[in-house]
Write an enzyme that holds these catalytic residues in place. Structure first.
Site: not given
Length: 285
Positions: A49, A107
């Protein structure tokens, strides 16, 4: 008043957290400070991110003791494998300005995620991580991992909302003692989510918004959720879901909205897998 779930290793996790996906590094510190000030205690970020530093700064400045906060981040595909993952865990700790991470997830189920998981198990034993788990693992890969790792994953974070309720996946998570966590609890507004007649009508009955009804549905389905908003008043609204309960008739009406497929992408689709793995090779974090 925040409610908690107890993970398979005894660690308590807030049922509702604040997600910072697609929040720019510039805006992120303010957003996290706002979220904590209105009552959120769980913050969800990820290496990919690009805003771990901002989250770390907010945690340092917020005035809430670190042990009252629950911090999640995720190892990106480019850091897959034992050595890379091990180094990336230390980098995340540094960026987040903390001695430990409450929950670390893989992830995406791509690359050498077994090596990644070994590095996570090691960091867990060393006290750098309080819990470890996965994200976007469909039942087949989740079962495979659960069967062969030493420390069972505590959480699996997958796309979950009223149109994609993940009921079959949920059963397998329950079977293996893995907490189901939702990303995209509002489906990012797709399919006119916020004006859905079923959610709106049920909301009117309780004096709640369609968004609050959707979150309440997840909570009552034993799913942890991490709604994202950059607006303080919306953050407050999303948190205000612990003072009512949906009756079984309402739960059934919402269950009927389930279409059983992703509104974003399927990890079973070869084109999606190519896109994500290429992204994992090109976006080095």
């Amino acid at each position: 008043m925040m409610e908690y779930v107890t993970l398979n290793n005894g660690v308590k996790m807030p049922k509702l957290g604040y997600g910072v996906y697609q929040v720019s590094n510039e805006a992120c510190e303010r957003c996290v400070l706002d979220a904590i000030s209105v009552g959120y205690r769980a913050i969800d970020t990820a290496q990919s991110y690009g805003n771990e530093e901002a989250v770390g700064s907010a945690i340092q400045k917020c005035g809430v003791p670190r042990e009252q906060l629950f911090l999640t981040t995720k190892v990106w595909i480019s850091n897959a494998g034992y050595e890379r993952a091990k180094a990336s865990i230390d980098r995340s700790l540094q960026k987040l300005k903390t001695d430990y991470i409450d929950l670390l997830l893989i992830h995406q189920p791509f690359g050498d995620y077994y090596g990644t998981y070994r590095a996570m198990e090691e960091a867990y034993r060393a006290g750098k991580l309080r819990a470890i788990g996965v994200s976007n693992f469909y039942p087949d890969r989740l079962i495979d991992l659960c069967q062969f790792v030493e420390i069972s994953p505590a959480v699996n974070q997958v796309e979950t909302h009223v149109f994609q309720q993940q009921r079959a996946a949920h059963q397998y998570m329950e079977k293996y003692g893995v907490q189901h966590e939702s990303w995209g609890p509002f489906a990012e507004g797709r399919k006119d989510f916020f004006s859905n007649p079923v959610l709106t009508e049920i909301g009117e009955k309780y004096g709640k918004s369609s968004a609050q009804v959707a979150l309440r549905f997840l909570l009552q389905s034993d799913v942890v959720a991490i709604p994202k908003s950059t607006h303080r008043e919306r953050m407050e609204e999303n948190l205000d879901v612990f003072d009512f309960s949906l009756c079984e008739t309402d739960m059934e009406a919402i269950r009927a909205l389930d279409e059983g497929e992703s509104l974003f992408f399927s990890h079973y689709d070869p084109a999606t897998v190519e896109m994500l793995t290429n992204m994992g090779k090109s976006r080095i974090v």
